[in-house]
Motif scaffolding. Structure first.
Motif, short mmCIF file in Angstrom:
data_model
loop_
_atom_site.label_atom_id
_atom_site.label_comp_id
_atom_site.label_asym_id
_atom_site.label_seq_id
_atom_site.Cartn_x
_atom_site.Cartn_y
_atom_site.Cartn_z
N SER A 167 44.38 42.06 29.09
CA SER A 167 45.21 42.08 30.30
C SER A 167 45.59 40.68 30.73
N CYS A 168 44.60 39.77 30.75
CA CYS A 168 44.88 38.39 31.13
C CYS A 168 45.88 37.76 30.16
N LEU A 169 45.74 38.07 28.89
CA LEU A 169 46.68 37.54 27.90
C LEU A 169 48.07 38.12 28.12
N ALA A 170 48.13 39.43 28.41
CA ALA A 170 49.42 40.07 28.68
C ALA A 170 50.09 39.48 29.91
N VAL A 171 49.30 39.21 30.94
CA VAL A 171 49.84 38.61 32.17
C VAL A 171 50.36 37.21 31.88
N THR A 172 49.63 36.45 31.07
CA THR A 172 50.07 35.09 30.71
C THR A 172 51.40 35.13 29.97
N GLN A 173 51.55 36.07 29.04
CA GLN A 173 52.81 36.21 28.30
C GLN A 173 53.94 36.69 29.21
N MET A 174 53.60 37.46 30.23
CA MET A 174 54.59 38.10 31.09
C MET A 174 55.15 37.17 32.16
N TRP A 175 54.39 36.15 32.57
CA TRP A 175 54.79 35.34 33.72
C TRP A 175 55.16 33.91 33.38
N TRP A 176 54.71 33.37 32.23
CA TRP A 176 54.92 31.96 31.93
C TRP A 176 55.66 31.75 30.61
N ARG A 177 56.39 30.66 30.52
CA ARG A 177 57.06 30.30 29.28
C ARG A 177 56.02 29.81 28.27
N ARG A 178 56.40 29.80 26.99
CA ARG A 178 55.45 29.45 25.93
C ARG A 178 54.90 28.03 26.11
N SER A 179 55.73 27.12 26.61
CA SER A 179 55.26 25.75 26.83
C SER A 179 54.20 25.68 27.92
N GLU A 180 54.13 26.71 28.75
CA GLU A 180 53.18 26.74 29.87
C GLU A 180 51.95 27.60 29.59
N GLN A 181 52.02 28.41 28.53
CA GLN A 181 51.00 29.44 28.33
C GLN A 181 49.65 28.89 27.89
N THR A 182 49.65 27.85 27.06
CA THR A 182 48.38 27.35 26.53
C THR A 182 47.47 26.86 27.65
N LEU A 183 48.02 26.08 28.58
CA LEU A 183 47.20 25.58 29.69
C LEU A 183 46.77 26.71 30.61
N ARG A 184 47.70 27.65 30.91
CA ARG A 184 47.31 28.77 31.80
C ARG A 184 46.22 29.62 31.16
N ALA A 185 46.34 29.88 29.87
CA ALA A 185 45.30 30.65 29.19
C ALA A 185 43.97 29.90 29.20
N SER A 186 44.04 28.57 29.11
CA SER A 186 42.79 27.79 29.14
C SER A 186 42.15 27.86 30.52
N TYR A 187 42.96 27.96 31.59
CA TYR A 187 42.39 28.03 32.93
C TYR A 187 41.54 29.29 33.11
N TRP A 188 42.11 30.47 32.70
CA TRP A 188 41.30 31.67 32.93
C TRP A 188 40.16 31.77 31.93
N ASN A 189 40.32 31.23 30.74
CA ASN A 189 39.19 31.21 29.81
C ASN A 189 38.10 30.26 30.26
N ALA A 190 38.48 29.21 30.99
CA ALA A 190 37.49 28.26 31.49
C ALA A 190 36.56 28.89 32.52
N MET A 191 36.94 30.06 33.03
CA MET A 191 36.06 30.77 33.95
C MET A 191 34.73 31.13 33.30
N ASN A 192 34.71 31.18 31.98
CA ASN A 192 33.45 31.40 31.27
C ASN A 192 32.47 30.28 31.59
N GLY A 193 32.99 29.03 31.63
CA GLY A 193 32.15 27.90 31.98
C GLY A 193 31.77 27.89 33.44
N VAL A 194 32.72 28.26 34.31
CA VAL A 194 32.42 28.34 35.73
C VAL A 194 31.33 29.38 35.98
N THR A 195 31.37 30.47 35.21
CA THR A 195 30.35 31.51 35.34
C THR A 195 28.96 30.96 35.02
#
Length: 545
Positions: free
Chosen positions: A175-203
């Motif tokens: 779902s998070c990946l689908a939302v990233t593809q749905m709302w951001w351009r490809r040039s913006e997706q890598t950083l946005r995907a890294s933000y929500w994946n970084a929540m693993n570290g915040v956890t």
């Protein structure tokens, strides 16, 4: 009719900004196929528009402020609830629930087994149903399961609830990946995907602090692990309710944006050549997914890194404890792991965005846990070597940056709504497969060295490094193949990938070339980007390395 006269490109632009024409809504309405993406239908109904850099940046800012915190929170709570078993492992759950060593391992694996089983259903629901509602409902359901887990005091009940927890959590990563593809351009997706994946570290950080605090709460009525389960579950349910209220289902349905802002949010995604949302399940997309060699390569890559990740995440605190730390010190020393993961995930995503190469970054990242594993295998376990062993453990935690990089890499190279969802499902099935296998390679009987598990991890890290170098070669071949197809159809062979354009490309003749390229595919009926085509059938799709 739209004026196709080339326009001057403003100089001021953020690194993630892309070329956008500058004119007003035309009001021209195009007829689109019923099989086209919903975004194409939205543009046809509202008319094609162009917009200034300032307008686009304001829309992007509003998307970041509303959508990003919601998916960050959803992924955070999924990681928190999933990892709660690891947090309570050193607070006597094995003794209190009368668990055997292999039973504890299965409690780690069963969650991923459930996610593996339910990935196809998750893909189908994400195509057919409103995304925001699907995610919000899943968050509430798994939060409820996490809270109910506090009532489980034996292996059978814990296994059943962990299976349900995994079933609902099967939704969140795709779902998070689908939302990233749905709302951001490809040039913006890598950083946005890294933000929500970084929540693993915040956890790691928040979960360790919460566990440290709640672990000191003494009660004669309930076990300490039950307190932790209740706390995590109730917080998750409260967040899920807020998610349902505030999360739009797509840019076309974002009521918090004005009509023009919604049009800009949709129009800026056309260059992705990926579509936005179709709400149509297409079996030809599914077939292409299963016959797509690059998807198979990414599947192998994600299985390899997940085998290593699954074992370390489940047995990490036990490994730290066997370095010679007490239970509470093991929790405190696990906290830097979170900070390391946040820094390495976002840092590596930034580097990959800057150099435009993910494969080489993945290979570089794989070297860090390789070195760490070698240290943990070769350095003797004694009081004098605690620091070196801890360094090895922290280097292994750098593996956390590889998984989000693979997710983003696969997502950016997949077109067509159904194919995007089924491809994501395959990635997460690979992740689940690896995480089912990973904990089973470790056994408390192998303490304190855990040699079988660590040796298996070492093999996986080397495999990941090799694949990071090989996959870009295949993507280069696909780009040459698409270029030939364009020439055979009378199109320009070498075209600019507008979705990946950066500020350094917006100068002089390059800016004019991008503008002309954009004008050539201006009309919806001539633009494959919103025709919901799978990437292999879309000759205009450009693969990124």
């Amino acid at each position: 009719m739209t004026d196709n006269t080339p326009k001057q490109v403003p100089a001021a632009a953020d690194a993630a900004d892309v070329i956008a024409p500058v004119e007003e809504t035309t009001g021209h309405v195009h007829a689109v196929s019923s099989r086209a993406d919903k975004a194409a239908q939205f543009i046809a109904e509202h008319g094609e528009i162009t917009f200034t850099y300032e307008e686009e940046r304001e829309v992007l800012r509003r998307i970041d402020l509303r959508i990003l915190p919601l998916i960050l929170g959803a992924y955070f709570f999924q990681q928190l609830d999933k990892s709660s078993l690891s947090y309570v492992s050193i607070f006597g759950i094995m003794e209190d629930a009368n668990l055997k060593s292999i039973e504890y391992s299965w409690l780690g694996s069963i969650l991923y087994l459930a996610q593996l089983i339910f990935q196809p259903l998750a893909a189908f629901l994400l195509v057919k149903l409103p995304t925001g509602k699907v995610i919000g409902t899943a968050v509430i359901c798994w939060g409820t399961c996490a809270a109910i887990m506090a009532s489980c005091t034996n292996f059978g009940s814990l296994l059943a609830i962990r299976f349900l927890l995994g079933s609902f959590e099967a939704m969140i990563a795709p779902s998070c990946l689908a939302v990233t593809q749905m709302w951001w351009r490809r040039s913006e997706q890598t950083l946005r995907a890294s933000y929500w994946n970084a929540m693993n570290g915040v956890t790691f950080i928040v979960g360790s602090l919460v566990t440290y605090g709640l672990g000191h709460v003494a009660s004669t009525k309930i076990y300490r692990y039950q307190t932790i389960f209740i706390f995590c579950g109730v917080l998750t349910v409260l967040f899920g309710i807020n998610f349902l209220i505030f999360m739009p289902d797509s840019p076309m349905e974002a009521k918090y944006l004005s009509e023009r802002e919604r049009s800009i949010a949709v129009e800026r995604l056309r260059a992705n050549q990926m579509g936005v949302a179709s709400r149509q399940w297409k079996w030809d997309h599914v077939m292409e997914t299963f016959t797509d060699f690059k998807t198979l390569l990414w599947f192998i890559l994600i299985v390899a890194i997940s085998i290593a990740s699954g074992g370390i995440s489940t047995f990490g605190n036990l490994i730290l404890k066997d370095f010679g730390f007490t239970s509470f010190n093991a929790i405190l020393f696990s906290m830097p792991t979170g900070a390391i993961q946040v820094a390495i995930i976002i840092g590596s995503a930034w580097i990959a965005t800057r150099i435009g190469r993910k494969g080489i970054v993945i290979t570089g990242l794989s070297c860090l846990p390789t070195i760490g594993t070698i240290l943990m295998l070769t350095v003797p376990r004694n009081e004098k070597n605690k620091g070196v062993l801890l360094l090895g453990y922290y280097l292994v935690q750098c593996l956390g940056a590889i998984t989000p990089m693979v997710y983003a890499w696969s997502a950016q190279n997949t077109g067509g709504d159904t194919k995007k969802k089924t491809s994501s499902a395959m990635m997460f099935m690979g992740m689940c497969t690896g995480n089912v296998i990973g904990p089973l390679l470790y056994n408390t009987k192998d303490a304190p060295l855990y040699r079988p598990g660590l040796i298996a991890n070492l093999v996986m890290f080397v495999t990941v490094g090799i694949l990071g170098l090989l996959i870009p070669m295949y993507l280069m071949f696909l780009n040459r193949w698409h270029s030939k197809k364009r020439e055979e159809l009378g199109k320009q062979g070498n075209i600019i990938d507008e979705s990946m354009v950066r500020r350094k490309d917006m100068q002089g003749s390059k800016a004019v070339e991008i503008e002309q390229n954009e004008q050539a595919t201006r009309n919806i009926e001539d633009d494959n980007g919103l025709n919901d085509l799978p990437d292999l059938k879309n000759e205009d799709f450009i693969y990124v390395y």
